[in-house]
Design a protein around this motif. Structure first.
Motif, PDB file in Angstrom:
ATOM      1  N   LYS A 165     -13.300  -5.867 -29.213  1.00  0.00           N
ATOM      2  CA  LYS A 165     -12.247  -5.348 -28.590  1.00  0.00           C
ATOM      3  C   LYS A 165     -12.547  -4.509 -27.638  1.00  0.00           C
ATOM      4  N   GLU A 166     -13.620  -3.576 -27.890  1.00  0.00           N
ATOM      5  CA  GLU A 166     -13.856  -2.540 -27.227  1.00  0.00           C
ATOM      6  C   GLU A 166     -14.508  -3.010 -25.793  1.00  0.00           C
TER       7      GLU A 166
ATOM      8  N   ASN B  74     -15.534   6.867 -24.207  1.00  0.00           N
ATOM      9  CA  ASN B  74     -14.491   6.965 -25.046  1.00  0.00           C
ATOM     10  C   ASN B  74     -14.933   7.163 -26.472  1.00  0.00           C
TER      11      ASN B  74
ATOM     12  N   ASP C  59     -16.484   4.480 -27.797  1.00  0.00           N
ATOM     13  CA  ASP C  59     -16.703   3.128 -28.330  1.00  0.00           C
ATOM     14  C   ASP C  59     -18.070   2.587 -28.128  1.00  0.00           C
TER      15      ASP C  59
ATOM     16  N   ILE D 234     -20.265  -0.479 -27.812  1.00  0.00           N
ATOM     17  CA  ILE D 234     -20.239  -1.974 -27.512  1.00  0.00           C
ATOM     18  C   ILE D 234     -21.677  -2.629 -27.367  1.00  0.00           C
TER      19      ILE D 234
ATOM     20  N   SER E 182     -22.180   8.403 -30.863  1.00  0.00           N
ATOM     21  CA  SER E 182     -20.678   8.061 -30.599  1.00  0.00           C
ATOM     22  C   SER E 182     -19.864   9.349 -30.893  1.00  0.00           C
TER      23      SER E 182
END
Lengths: 470, 470
Positions: free
Chosen positions: A433-434, B173, B175, B177, B54
């Motif tokens: 999703k990210e 943000n 996230d 990945i 994060s």
């Protein structure tokens, strides 16, 4: 429908003869090599130069008209199907090899150049452009760049991305930018070149490319290894690489594919074995000969029932051509051919082949598998008939399981065919999703009105599997 | 200043021992290898894992606190100088080689791994990680990825970008990945992997990388060609490539550099010649020997006054080490060393060297030139003194002319050092207004609050040349 006023403007830019909104003209460009996807564009435009592309793009951006750049339409992901209407852009006037630079080992080309024409042109100068998608006889460099096409030589030489050094791109706002150059090293800003490669026309229109060439290999040899055991063939692949040999080509065909290909190509391929590896090596003669001997020994250790080196270039070429014809050969058997290219780390090929066969059995389907084993890039191909709705549902479930298995093995949903419309529902399996959110943010930043090949790469609400039929 | 409440939050994430806002700690990380740039961070944080990165990023994004990821700070573009304060992120806890996969020829590493440690670790398994920036003894893989580092083997083997197959990245943000994978082919979505490589920490924080390895070359030979004519040396470079030989290394040193390097390294380099080419080839023994003979013949045809093959690995290693010490050797001569890496197509090296000398003469400056001639990546280096304002003004004008000339010859403002703060005023020369607008749009889409290494890559209002001093 393009409003009359806009049509007049577009015609004044490209010339009336390069603007076609006849029913027949639109029909021709309503589909690509990915059957079952069809959608009429509103017009088909063939600009004559980059300035015209820019002017057309500006109008489309103002009017929010979708733009679908198209080479020869040989892609297998419906990447060039105008699913949301709008304008299909053709590059028939932008089809020149502008330069072959022997000092810098580069070719500068327009997007409409046919891949094989480029390969031949550079070979005449002792140079080599390695990317060789199976469609290379008709595919264009522009299409190859948009899809980041692979091919049979990917194992040793990489894919299209590895040979694009610079681009001229028209952005959605009409800006013309130049990225990269004839430069072995360049770190001036973000790597836009490689962002555009494989972006499927969703970020901009490629109007020129500087491609890297390498010296043509001195020699080449081709070998066929036959197996009565699928897993043994897959293990041979891993073992060759683990022995630090990187062959040019390491192709795999299973028995059903082999039978069909032999029936089609008639070159005397054995059809009584369970699997075949087609192995090629190129380079200096001594090195090629030494590698062939080593690879033959590895194949024999792994229980190949026969290992045979092609005795002539004609014989080798026959084998390569037969392999390249696999999709066409399979497509003759049943009304619908669903070809996938889930890809795994090469160490996982044996597991992926076994899992594919188990999944096929579980759902009572015929799945033939062939592909670039050395890249972990297999093409499991399901022969079916879209009119048989019950079977097609089983096919959808089977392929979803194949994708999930590939991801589980550290793989991807598509190795070289692209996402387009077809794979869009599965992109999240790979990117998360990210990751998709990041990709969409980039897309929106460069194409806020979503005019650049809309509907591709990112899925809409429905996750329904769309079926390929021939 | 980080507010006490935020400091407490950050400390609770990484542990108080990994949060340093002492004056001494901040001073240490207020500059990198690019002197004349200094700016205190508010704090220095060393997260212990990706989850902590994060969490830290999320807080910084909410609070709009700049984040500067830093390896060993060996870059030459002030890319890791915290010019806008905020937090410097260290990777001393993320410094493991997680895996060397001999079947798939990959290494999975954390960003804090030292480049040379990785090179040695894979060599033990008969594998090869080619990127070799001059700073490799202390630089980290994370830094190499952020800067897309080059090195001496770039001509044949490419740069860091060509060896990054997949990344784990923490976005602005927070996230996390995963891009790419152990995959020879992967076209699932945009090529985020290569977008992050070379993005100088402005788009996200790299926390893991999958790197491509290749089999270690069997043999290696090194040769020194001496010239009494700069242009003849440059022409030899072009002619070697045009003859379809791609050596591993093709380094150039002019006489002033040569003298300084010999004085520093004391290995018996000739100092009475105008230019030297250091040429290396690797591969199968036969091929290496054949290429060395061919290249020697080309150098002699192009009026080399002496061509000599190193007789032992110790001698070859001495030559390589001497070349790698060029910057350190030059930096001893004068208070300020301004080193550039304007890069041109390799066919244009002779023109670029001549133009550099003319520009140096025009402005009455001492410019020594050395670098990766085979890549067209030269490092003209000006020896000056920042306290001499009048001379420094001439230096600025001279380098601006060098950049303009490089662009005119189809080149770029930086081949391998990065843009950072230093080259930001010149990026427009290469990328154009429209190209910069596209890059800024991408930056904004992924980092809307501009917390990721702000002030790098894109220039502010002033175009003033900033000076490097040692």
């Amino acid at each position: 429908m393009i409003p009359a006023e806009i049509k007049a403007k577009l015609q004044s830019i490209v010339g009336a003869e390069n603007y076609d909104d006849s029913k027949a003209g639109r029909l021709v460009y309503s589909f690509d090599a990915t059957p079952q996807f069809q959608s009429l564009p509103d017009a088909v435009i063939a600009p004559r130069n980059t300035a015209e592309v820019s002017k057309v793009v500006k109008i489309c951006n103002e009017q929010q008209i979708p733009l679908v750049p198209r080479g020869s339409g040989t892609n297998l992901c419906a990447g060039t199907c105008p699913t949301e209407g709008g304008i299909v852009l053709l590059f028939k006037h932008l089809n020149a090899i502008l330069e072959i630079d022997e000092e810098n080992l580069t070719a500068t080309v327009q997007p409409g150049v046919v891949t094989l024409d480029l390969i031949h042109a550079v070979e005449e100068k002792g140079l080599f452009y390695p990317p060789d998608p199976s469609s290379m006889k008709i595919s264009t460099i522009g299409g190859n760049i948009n899809e980041n096409s692979g091919g049979l030589r990917g194992l040793k030489y990489g894919v299209t991305r590895d040979y694009v050094m610079g681009l001229e791109v028209v952005l959605a706002n009409g800006d013309i930018i130049q990225t990269g150059g004839k430069l072995a090293k360049d770190v001036a800003g973000y790597d836009l070149t490689r962002l555009f490669v494989g972006s499927e026309g969703t970020l901009g229109i490629v109007t020129k490319a500087i491609l890297k060439l390498i010296p043509v290999p001195e020699d080449k040899m081709t070998m066929l290894a036959l197996y009565q055991d699928l897993e043994a063939a897959a293990k041979s692949v891993s073992k060759i690489i683990a022995n630090k040999i990187i062959p040019t080509t390491l192709e795999f065909l299973d028995q059903p594919t082999l039978k069909v290909v032999e029936d089609f190509a008639q070159i005397g391929l054995p059809t009584d074995v369970k699997a075949v590896l087609l192995i090629e090596q190129d380079g200096p003669t001594d090195v090629v000969q030494r590698d062939m001997i080593k690879m033959a020994a590895i194949c024999e250790e792994e229980k190949a029932v026969s290992v045979k080196v092609a005795e002539s270039e004609a014989e080798a070429d026959g084998l390569r051509t037969a392999r390249r014809s696999a999709l066409s050969a399979l497509a003759r058997l049943k009304p619908t051919t669903i070809l996938e290219d889930a890809t795994v780390p090469r160490s996982e090929i044996a597991k992926m082949v076994l899992a594919t066969n188990e999944i096929a059995e579980k759902y009572g389907l015929t799945i033939c598998t062939f592909g670039h084993a050395g890249d972990g890039n297999l093409h499991p191909t399901c022969l079916t008939d879209v009119r048989n709705h019950e079977e097609v549902e089983r096919v959808e479930k089977a392929f979803e399981e194949i994708f999930v298995k590939a991801i589980e093995l550290g793989g991807t949903i598509t190795g070289e065919h692209g996402v387009g419309v077809m794979k869009a529902p599965y992109l999240e399996l790979k990117a998360g999703k990210e990751g998709i959110a990041a990709m969409k943010a980039i897309k929106h930043s460069l194409d806020p009105n979503n005019i650049m090949n809309p509907g591709k790469m990112f899925a809409k609400d429905s996750r329904k599997r769309v079926v390929v039929s021939r």
